[in-house]
Design a protein around this motif. Structure first.
Motif, PDB file in Angstrom:
ATOM      1  N   ALA A   6       0.819  -1.215   0.000  1.00 60.02           N
ATOM      2  CA  ALA A   6       0.000   0.000   0.000  1.00 60.02           C
ATOM      3  C   ALA A   6       0.848   1.257   0.000  1.00 60.02           C
ATOM      4  O   ALA A   6       0.356   2.338  -0.232  1.00 60.02           O
ATOM      5  N   SER A   7       2.143   1.116   0.278  1.00 60.65           N
ATOM      6  CA  SER A   7       3.002   2.284   0.376  1.00 60.65           C
ATOM      7  C   SER A   7       3.428   2.753  -1.004  1.00 60.65           C
ATOM      8  O   SER A   7       3.659   1.954  -1.903  1.00 60.65           O
ATOM      9  N   ALA A   8       3.517   4.065  -1.171  1.00 53.85           N
ATOM     10  CA  ALA A   8       3.903   4.626  -2.459  1.00 53.85           C
ATOM     11  C   ALA A   8       5.353   4.295  -2.768  1.00 53.85           C
ATOM     12  O   ALA A   8       6.190   4.203  -1.869  1.00 53.85           O
ATOM     13  N   PRO A   9       5.684   4.095  -4.036  1.00 54.84           N
ATOM     14  CA  PRO A   9       7.073   3.823  -4.392  1.00 54.84           C
ATOM     15  C   PRO A   9       7.943   5.043  -4.161  1.00 54.84           C
ATOM     16  O   PRO A   9       7.483   6.184  -4.207  1.00 54.84           O
ATOM     17  N   GLY A  10       9.212   4.792  -3.899  1.00 56.42           N
ATOM     18  CA  GLY A  10      10.157   5.885  -3.783  1.00 56.42           C
ATOM     19  C   GLY A  10      10.578   6.375  -5.150  1.00 56.42           C
ATOM     20  O   GLY A  10      10.063   5.939  -6.176  1.00 56.42           O
ATOM     21  N   PRO A  11      11.537   7.272  -5.204  1.00 53.79           N
ATOM     22  CA  PRO A  11      11.983   7.820  -6.487  1.00 53.79           C
ATOM     23  C   PRO A  11      12.619   6.742  -7.348  1.00 53.79           C
ATOM     24  O   PRO A  11      13.234   5.803  -6.848  1.00 53.79           O
ATOM     25  N   SER A  12      12.481   6.888  -8.649  1.00 50.57           N
ATOM     26  CA  SER A  12      13.065   5.908  -9.569  1.00 50.57           C
ATOM     27  C   SER A  12      14.448   6.320 -10.027  1.00 50.57           C
ATOM     28  O   SER A  12      15.197   5.503 -10.553  1.00 50.57           O
ATOM     29  N   ILE A  13      14.810   7.597  -9.848  1.00 52.63           N
ATOM     30  CA  ILE A  13      16.136   8.070 -10.246  1.00 52.63           C
ATOM     31  C   ILE A  13      17.041   8.035  -9.025  1.00 52.63           C
ATOM     32  O   ILE A  13      16.936   8.868  -8.128  1.00 52.63           O
ATOM     33  N   GLN A  14      17.885   7.030  -8.968  1.00 50.10           N
ATOM     34  CA  GLN A  14      18.872   6.873  -7.907  1.00 50.10           C
ATOM     35  C   GLN A  14      18.250   7.050  -6.516  1.00 50.10           C
ATOM     36  O   GLN A  14      18.524   8.028  -5.820  1.00 50.10           O
ATOM     37  N   VAL A 272      10.057  19.411  14.991  1.00 47.10           N
ATOM     38  CA  VAL A 272      10.862  18.260  14.592  1.00 47.10           C
ATOM     39  C   VAL A 272      10.455  16.986  15.323  1.00 47.10           C
ATOM     40  O   VAL A 272      10.208  15.950  14.685  1.00 47.10           O
ATOM     41  N   ARG A 273      10.401  17.002  16.641  1.00 47.36           N
ATOM     42  CA  ARG A 273      10.183  15.756  17.376  1.00 47.36           C
ATOM     43  C   ARG A 273       8.887  15.084  16.967  1.00 47.36           C
ATOM     44  O   ARG A 273       8.841  13.874  16.720  1.00 47.36           O
ATOM     45  N   GLN A 274       7.812  15.870  16.865  1.00 48.58           N
ATOM     46  CA  GLN A 274       6.512  15.296  16.502  1.00 48.58           C
ATOM     47  C   GLN A 274       6.548  14.701  15.092  1.00 48.58           C
ATOM     48  O   GLN A 274       5.981  13.643  14.831  1.00 48.58           O
ATOM     49  N   THR A 275       7.217  15.406  14.180  1.00 44.87           N
ATOM     50  CA  THR A 275       7.276  14.928  12.805  1.00 44.87           C
ATOM     51  C   THR A 275       8.161  13.698  12.685  1.00 44.87           C
ATOM     52  O   THR A 275       7.831  12.754  11.941  1.00 44.87           O
ATOM     53  N   VAL A 276       9.279  13.672  13.395  1.00 43.87           N
ATOM     54  CA  VAL A 276      10.142  12.493  13.374  1.00 43.87           C
ATOM     55  C   VAL A 276       9.358  11.264  13.817  1.00 43.87           C
ATOM     56  O   VAL A 276       9.412  10.197  13.184  1.00 43.87           O
ATOM     57  N   ASP A 277       8.594  11.391  14.906  1.00 43.66           N
ATOM     58  CA  ASP A 277       7.808  10.246  15.376  1.00 43.66           C
ATOM     59  C   ASP A 277       6.809   9.789  14.313  1.00 43.66           C
ATOM     60  O   ASP A 277       6.626   8.591  14.089  1.00 43.66           O
ATOM     61  N   ALA A 278       6.157  10.742  13.658  1.00 41.06           N
ATOM     62  CA  ALA A 278       5.176  10.383  12.626  1.00 41.06           C
ATOM     63  C   ALA A 278       5.847   9.676  11.456  1.00 41.06           C
ATOM     64  O   ALA A 278       5.340   8.669  10.934  1.00 41.06           O
ATOM     65  N   MET A 279       7.011  10.166  11.021  1.00 41.55           N
ATOM     66  CA  MET A 279       7.700   9.555   9.884  1.00 41.55           C
ATOM     67  C   MET A 279       8.246   8.168  10.241  1.00 41.55           C
ATOM     68  O   MET A 279       8.165   7.236   9.431  1.00 41.55           O
ATOM     69  N   ARG A 280       8.802   8.021  11.445  1.00 39.51           N
ATOM     70  CA  ARG A 280       9.287   6.707  11.846  1.00 39.51           C
ATOM     71  C   ARG A 280       8.141   5.711  11.980  1.00 39.51           C
ATOM     72  O   ARG A 280       8.293   4.514  11.705  1.00 39.51           O
ATOM     73  N   MET A 281       6.957   6.212  12.368  1.00 42.44           N
ATOM     74  CA  MET A 281       5.801   5.322  12.459  1.00 42.44           C
ATOM     75  C   MET A 281       5.375   4.855  11.075  1.00 42.44           C
ATOM     76  O   MET A 281       5.057   3.675  10.868  1.00 42.44           O
ATOM     77  N   ILE A 282       5.369   5.764  10.091  1.00 43.70           N
ATOM     78  CA  ILE A 282       5.049   5.363   8.716  1.00 43.70           C
ATOM     79  C   ILE A 282       6.028   4.286   8.256  1.00 43.70           C
ATOM     80  O   ILE A 282       5.626   3.251   7.683  1.00 43.70           O
ATOM     81  N   GLU A 283       7.312   4.513   8.476  1.00 40.08           N
ATOM     82  CA  GLU A 283       8.324   3.556   8.033  1.00 40.08           C
ATOM     83  C   GLU A 283       8.119   2.181   8.677  1.00 40.08           C
ATOM     84  O   GLU A 283       8.301   1.140   8.027  1.00 40.08           O
ATOM     85  N   THR A 284       7.736   2.184   9.938  1.00 46.13           N
ATOM     86  CA  THR A 284       7.562   0.914  10.644  1.00 46.13           C
ATOM     87  C   THR A 284       6.308   0.188  10.175  1.00 46.13           C
ATOM     88  O   THR A 284       6.317  -1.025   9.943  1.00 46.13           O
ATOM     89  N   ILE A 285       5.215   0.924  10.016  1.00 45.59           N
ATOM     90  CA  ILE A 285       3.983   0.303   9.512  1.00 45.59           C
ATOM     91  C   ILE A 285       4.219  -0.287   8.122  1.00 45.59           C
ATOM     92  O   ILE A 285       3.762  -1.390   7.803  1.00 45.59           O
ATOM     93  N   ALA A 286       4.953   0.445   7.282  1.00 46.17           N
ATOM     94  CA  ALA A 286       5.207   0.001   5.917  1.00 46.17           C
ATOM     95  C   ALA A 286       6.157  -1.189   5.852  1.00 46.17           C
ATOM     96  O   ALA A 286       6.302  -1.808   4.799  1.00 46.17           O
TER      97      ALA A 286
END
Length: 309
Positions: A6-14, A272-286
């Motif tokens: 369900a996660s979006a693909p990352g960039p295709s250029i390097q 920063v702290r709140q956003t870092v937690d949100a991004m790390r949560m996305i990475e872990t769920i994915a």
């Protein structure tokens, strides 16, 4: 762990990028860029980090809160009197010098090629040009270095007003602009693996435009370059949820999460702290990273902690 379909693909250029001291795999990682402004009239903090010691302290706090990247600005995008190049250099270079050796990516938010030259010489790893290479010499400066460039969509001349912007199809026009300015960078000799794009939320756009860009961000990420989104506390968020500038953290994080799920891989933020937690949560769920701790309902011999860089 396997990545979620369900996660979006990352960039295709390097997708694996070495930027300064850090290596990012943007197929499975989101970088958090902290904003540090050495301006007396900054959009969000109203000059609270204008003093050098305050700016350096804010940068170190951001790193302690988990930021991967610090973006230093010496002149804001919004309309206003020109900032002399020498003054902008004097604002940003000491912060860069203070952050050298910190292990963080250091970028400078500037549209002046001379400021970019001085910043790179001082140790900056990225030039964040919110005018989309308005000055063609900017691409030449970056090409002559090892720096990465962020190519952002905007329409106005630097530091000038652009009232009531109109687009036929804002997303199509932003994509076309970014493609043409990326071509400008490539023709100047900047390698494709040192280019990042940013659709420029709220830059010469109204709230309806910025919402449409957010809704259809996958059309930006489809360009194949890592996509940066600078959403933090912007007016389109405030107008969407009727919140003043100091009360938009939750809306900003929701917008960032929405963009990451469409392929954005760098988020530029104040909180920063709140956003870092949100991004790390996305990475872990994915399934892109292991949980930091496994303890809940685990057998004693299965409990573990994972160190993340």
């Amino acid at each position: 762990m396997s990545a979620s379909r369900a996660s979006a693909p990352g960039p295709s250029i390097q997708p694996i990028r070495r930027i300064g001291p850090r290596t990012f795999d943007f197929s499975r990682q989101v970088a958090v860029m902290a904003i540090v402004n050495r301006t007396p009239d900054s959009f969000y903090d109203k000059g609270s980090t204008f003093a050098l010691d305050a700016a350096v302290a804010a940068a170190h706090r951001a790193l302690a809160d988990g930021a991967d990247w610090v973006d230093v600005g010496g002149a804001k995008f919004a309309p206003g009197p020109p900032i002399p190049v020498e003054e902008e250099i004097a604002r940003v270079v000491p912060v860069i010098e203070a952050l050298r050796g910190s292990g963080a990516v250091i970028s400078v938010d500037t549209f002046h090629a001379a400021v970019a030259e001085a910043a790179i010489a001082a140790g900056a790893h990225v030039i964040n040009d919110t005018t989309g290479i308005h000055d063609p010499r900017m691409a030449e400066v970056v090409a002559a270095s090892d720096a990465t460039i962020v190519v952002t969509h905007s329409l106005a001349e630097p530091r000038t007003a652009y009232p009531a912007p109109r687009y036929g199809d804002v997303v199509t026009e932003v994509v076309d602009f970014l493609r043409s300015r990326v071509d400008r960078a490539l023709q100047a000799g900047v390698p494709a693996e040192r280019i990042v794009v940013d659709p420029g939320h709220d830059l010469n756009k109204n709230t309806v435009h910025s919402l449409e860009l957010t809704r259809r961000l996958s059309e930006i990420t489809a360009l194949g370059h890592p996509t940066l989104v600078a959403l933090s506390n912007k007016d389109f968020i405030g107008e969407s949820i009727a919140r003043d500038r100091g009360d938009r953290v939750e809306g900003s994080i929701a917008a960032a999460v929405y963009c990451v799920l469409q392929g954005a891989r760098i988020v530029r933020v104040h909180n920063v702290r709140q956003t870092v937690d949100a991004m790390r949560m996305i990475e872990t769920i994915a399934g892109w990273r292991e949980p930091a701790v496994l303890r809940h309902n685990m057998a004693a011999d299965e409990v573990r902690e994972t160190r993340h860089g």
